[in-house]
Design a protein around this motif. Structure first.
Motif, PDB file in Angstrom:
ATOM      1  N   ILE A  51       0.839  -1.198   0.000  1.00 45.76           N
ATOM      2  CA  ILE A  51       0.000   0.000   0.000  1.00 45.76           C
ATOM      3  C   ILE A  51       0.877   1.252   0.000  1.00 45.76           C
ATOM      4  O   ILE A  51       1.773   1.384   0.844  1.00 45.76           O
ATOM      5  CB  ILE A  51      -0.935   0.030   1.219  1.00 45.76           C
ATOM      6  CG1 ILE A  51      -1.844  -1.204   1.240  1.00 45.76           C
ATOM      7  CG2 ILE A  51      -1.781   1.305   1.219  1.00 45.76           C
ATOM      8  CD1 ILE A  51      -2.741  -1.298   2.469  1.00 45.76           C
ATOM      9  N   ASP A  64      -0.365  -2.541  -4.820  1.00 44.34           N
ATOM     10  CA  ASP A  64      -1.700  -3.147  -4.849  1.00 44.34           C
ATOM     11  C   ASP A  64      -2.788  -2.144  -4.506  1.00 44.34           C
ATOM     12  O   ASP A  64      -3.899  -2.196  -5.045  1.00 44.34           O
ATOM     13  CB  ASP A  64      -1.754  -4.314  -3.870  1.00 44.34           C
ATOM     14  CG  ASP A  64      -0.742  -5.399  -4.219  1.00 44.34           C
ATOM     15  OD1 ASP A  64      -0.688  -5.798  -5.399  1.00 44.34           O
ATOM     16  OD2 ASP A  64      -0.008  -5.826  -3.313  1.00 44.34           O
ATOM     17  N   MET A  65      -2.479  -1.246  -3.580  1.00 43.00           N
ATOM     18  CA  MET A  65      -3.456  -0.253  -3.132  1.00 43.00           C
ATOM     19  C   MET A  65      -2.753   1.091  -3.025  1.00 43.00           C
ATOM     20  O   MET A  65      -1.609   1.170  -2.562  1.00 43.00           O
ATOM     21  CB  MET A  65      -4.029  -0.675  -1.781  1.00 43.00           C
ATOM     22  CG  MET A  65      -5.343  -0.031  -1.390  1.00 43.00           C
ATOM     23  SD  MET A  65      -5.975  -0.780   0.159  1.00 43.00           S
ATOM     24  CE  MET A  65      -7.681  -0.247   0.115  1.00 43.00           C
ATOM     25  N   PHE A  80      -6.762   1.841 -12.035  1.00 41.84           N
ATOM     26  CA  PHE A  80      -7.394   1.226 -10.864  1.00 41.84           C
ATOM     27  C   PHE A  80      -8.691   0.520 -11.226  1.00 41.84           C
ATOM     28  O   PHE A  80      -9.411   0.933 -12.141  1.00 41.84           O
ATOM     29  CB  PHE A  80      -7.612   2.264  -9.775  1.00 41.84           C
ATOM     30  CG  PHE A  80      -6.325   2.822  -9.238  1.00 41.84           C
ATOM     31  CD1 PHE A  80      -5.523   2.057  -8.410  1.00 41.84           C
ATOM     32  CD2 PHE A  80      -5.905   4.090  -9.589  1.00 41.84           C
ATOM     33  CE1 PHE A  80      -4.322   2.550  -7.929  1.00 41.84           C
ATOM     34  CE2 PHE A  80      -4.701   4.595  -9.116  1.00 41.84           C
ATOM     35  CZ  PHE A  80      -3.904   3.825  -8.285  1.00 41.84           C
ATOM     36  N   SER A 108      -8.874   5.391  -1.224  1.00 45.21           N
ATOM     37  CA  SER A 108      -7.900   4.329  -1.460  1.00 45.21           C
ATOM     38  C   SER A 108      -8.427   3.505  -2.626  1.00 45.21           C
ATOM     39  O   SER A 108      -9.630   3.239  -2.721  1.00 45.21           O
ATOM     40  CB  SER A 108      -7.705   3.463  -0.212  1.00 45.21           C
ATOM     41  OG  SER A 108      -8.925   2.895   0.221  1.00 45.21           O
ATOM     42  N   ILE A 114      -7.588   0.209  -5.642  1.00 47.00           N
ATOM     43  CA  ILE A 114      -6.897  -1.059  -5.859  1.00 47.00           C
ATOM     44  C   ILE A 114      -6.528  -1.174  -7.340  1.00 47.00           C
ATOM     45  O   ILE A 114      -7.360  -0.929  -8.220  1.00 47.00           O
ATOM     46  CB  ILE A 114      -7.774  -2.234  -5.424  1.00 47.00           C
ATOM     47  CG1 ILE A 114      -8.165  -2.083  -3.944  1.00 47.00           C
ATOM     48  CG2 ILE A 114      -7.065  -3.566  -5.659  1.00 47.00           C
ATOM     49  CD1 ILE A 114      -9.190  -3.090  -3.464  1.00 47.00           C
ATOM     50  N   ALA A 149      -7.318  -6.311   0.679  1.00 45.36           N
ATOM     51  CA  ALA A 149      -7.327  -4.850   0.698  1.00 45.36           C
ATOM     52  C   ALA A 149      -8.658  -4.334   1.243  1.00 45.36           C
ATOM     53  O   ALA A 149      -8.696  -3.387   2.042  1.00 45.36           O
ATOM     54  CB  ALA A 149      -7.087  -4.304  -0.712  1.00 45.36           C
ATOM     55  N   LEU A 196      -6.890   4.499   4.793  1.00 46.52           N
ATOM     56  CA  LEU A 196      -7.512   3.494   3.930  1.00 46.52           C
ATOM     57  C   LEU A 196      -9.018   3.683   3.784  1.00 46.52           C
ATOM     58  O   LEU A 196      -9.599   3.394   2.741  1.00 46.52           O
ATOM     59  CB  LEU A 196      -7.225   2.089   4.470  1.00 46.52           C
ATOM     60  CG  LEU A 196      -5.747   1.699   4.564  1.00 46.52           C
ATOM     61  CD1 LEU A 196      -5.631   0.272   5.068  1.00 46.52           C
ATOM     62  CD2 LEU A 196      -5.063   1.866   3.212  1.00 46.52           C
TER      63      LEU A 196
END
Length: 559
Positions: free
Chosen positions: A107, A159-160, A180, A393, A395, A407, A459
């Motif tokens: 992240i 990933d995030m 994303f 946030s 992904i 996530a 997040l």
């Protein structure tokens, strides 16, 4: 437990808000937005917005949390308020079973201050509780846009990624759609019930997570009755027998009386941000567009109130009532305020708590209060609603199902409501390691202050609230101020829309912030500001107006 802090769509320094102690555990600022103005598909144009029925189909089913009811429910767009102490021994669990499976995820998030080392006790405890295995790629928040742009332009994306609204400009805004994934297959409708804390995020906040015609962003909700607050030294006002001014003229008159250059005491800091509220000027960015009663679509600096606000602030500078360091734009106005060198200054509402807590031991008589906003004529103000979410946030596209689910498990844990074990862990860390309990109130130690900040709270977040167990009266005042001011709140035609403007207009209004700074300090002429507005119109503003008109015609007005 501390609140998920709200901030405004524009303010003295969005980044400084997030760096303050008051918002070190949670932060939101005023945001930007997105669809295709004409199409809205994932493969079509990345400009525009998505609203109405098209947006509703993507949103999670809203299921309000019943874990802990606030003492002061949200009203007039305010945050909710918790004004009592929580029984720490009776904290509830908001997620009955651990949702994470331990699959590793990386992240990237902005971080203000010095990031803690990997594998520290805070990160370890959160991973164990949520069932996650996170590698944090914390980046300097003050230069986050540069790093974000470089990462999104590369082929290697974590990933995030956390994306603040103020960074949604130029190529970054379009990259959000390109890089994303659509989260609707995991969260739309009743699918969100697997993640109860995400399902409890208000729908208006989720709507702001629609980018490029798809639900991509997990939001941090914000109160919409959220303006920069003019704070004043109530302890000094009471001692001097002053009452807070109730009009721009009253303020100027009081400021002249209160200022003593010989004693190095000045009435105020730069009041430009409060002036926007006093004179009813809309926020900058996409919220600045509105269709008036005359049916005309205008931008914020095209209405008379814009120049009136600037002229009033210039009067303050000309009268010598603004601290010289504010004129020079040097130092910290918050420190000048607590030192008694400045009696009124603008800041995010979170500073109500931040300054109170900061000064509690050193200056027990110190008292900060939020001045009620007034109108240009001394009557009721015209205030414009902030967006209901402005940090997300996201992904990355191509992430495996295991990565996505872990996530989302992390985001669900981070969005735990006040009064839960999860919220306590996110906000304070591990008892005995990061904090101790004194008189029923958790108090962070040095390790807590260095580790328990900036990461997990970025997040996701629950619906906006205020809760300060050590200073419960401050939480009450924050909520009541927002509720009083929220009674005068209006929404612009672009409220609640996540809009991305065509890149050809990205720098169209870039000169105005510096021009405003220079004008109020007497370094530019009013005619130069007026000329800049004319140039803005002819160099693309009028065409941008046509673009917004078409967008609003297709998607409906936000008000």
């Amino acid at each position: 437990m501390t609140p998920n802090a709200d901030s405004a769509p524009s303010g003295p320094s969005r980044r400084s808000f997030l760096a303050s102690t008051a918002v070190a555990t949670a932060a939101v600022a005023g945001g930007m937005p997105l669809l295709a103005a004409c199409g809205g598909s994932d493969t079509g144009s990345r400009e525009g917005t998505t609203s109405g029925k098209a947006a509703d189909k993507m949103l999670p089913t809203y299921v309000a949390s019943t874990v802990a009811q606030p003492d002061l429910p949200s009203k007039n767009g305010s945050g909710a308020g918790y004004t009592g102490k929580v029984d720490l021994a009776a904290l509830k669990t908001s997620v009955p079973k651990k949702l994470g499976t331990g699959a590793p995820i990386k992240i990237m998030s902005p971080f203000w201050g010095s990031p803690p080392k990997p594998g520290n006790p805070y990160y370890t405890a959160l991973d164990a509780a949520a069932g996650t295995k996170i590698t944090w790629q914390n980046q300097d928040g003050t230069t986050y846009g540069e790093k974000l742009g470089a990462v999104l332009a590369s082929s290697s994306i974590p990933d995030m990624v956390v994306v603040p609204g103020w960074e949604l400009v130029g190529k970054i805004a379009n990259a959000v759609t390109a890089k994303f994934m659509d989260l609707a297959p995991y969260l739309a409708g009743d699918k969100a019930k697997k993640y109860p804390n995400l399902a409890a995020i208000p729908s208006d906040a989720w709507r702001m997570g629609i980018f490029g015609g798809a639900l991509r962003g997990i939001p941090m909700p914000a109160a919409t009755a959220n303006w920069i607050t003019p704070f004043y030294r109530k302890d000094i006002f009471d001692k001097k027998g002053w009452s807070p001014p109730k009009s721009p003229d009253e303020f100027l008159s009081w400021a002249k009386e209160a200022t003593s250059a010989k004693a190095k005491v000045y009435a105020c800091a730069d009041m430009n941000w409060s002036a926007w509220s006093f004179f009813g000027v809309r926020p900058s960015g996409t919220l600045g567009w509105n269709i008036g009663d005359d049916g005309k679509l205008t931008y914020r600096h095209e209405v008379p109130e814009y120049l009136e606000a600037l002229e009033w602030v210039r009067k303050l500078f000309d009268a010598g009532v603004v601290h010289p360091d504010d004129k020079a734009r040097s130092g910290d106005q918050g420190q000048r305020f607590t030192a008694g060198q400045v009696l009124v200054y603008n800041d995010n509402i979170a500073s109500w708590y931040g300054k109170t807590a900061e000064q509690a031991q050193a200056k027990p008589d110190f008292e900060i209060e939020g001045m009620d906003l007034f109108g240009a004529d001394g009557g009721n103000p015209t205030l414009w609603a902030s967006q209901p979410a402005t940090i997300w946030s996201l992904i990355r596209k191509g992430a495996s199902k295991a990565t996505v689910e872990n996530a989302l498990a992390a985001a669900d844990f981070a969005a735990a409501p006040y009064g839960t074990k999860e919220r306590m862990l996110v906000d304070y860390g591990v008892e005995g390691t990061h904090y101790t309990v004194k008189d029923g109130v958790p108090v962070k130690n040095d390790l807590g202050n260095s580790q328990v900040l900036n990461a997990w709270v970025m997040l996701a977040a629950p619906a906006a609230y205020y809760a300060h167990p050590d200073f419960p009266d401050v939480a009450r005042k924050q909520v009541e101020w927002q509720q009083r001011m929220g009674a005068f709140m209006k929404k612009t035609s672009t409220f609640g829309m996540n809009i991305v403007e065509p890149t050809r207009y990205a720098n169209l209004g870039s000169q105005f912030e510096q021009l405003e700074i220079d004008y109020v300090r007497g370094n530019r002429k009013l005619s130069e500001v007026q000329a800049a507005i004319s140039t803005w119109k002819s160099s693309g503003g009028d065409k941008l107006r046509d673009w917004y008109k078409e967008l609003i015609d297709k998607n409906g007005s936000g008000n």
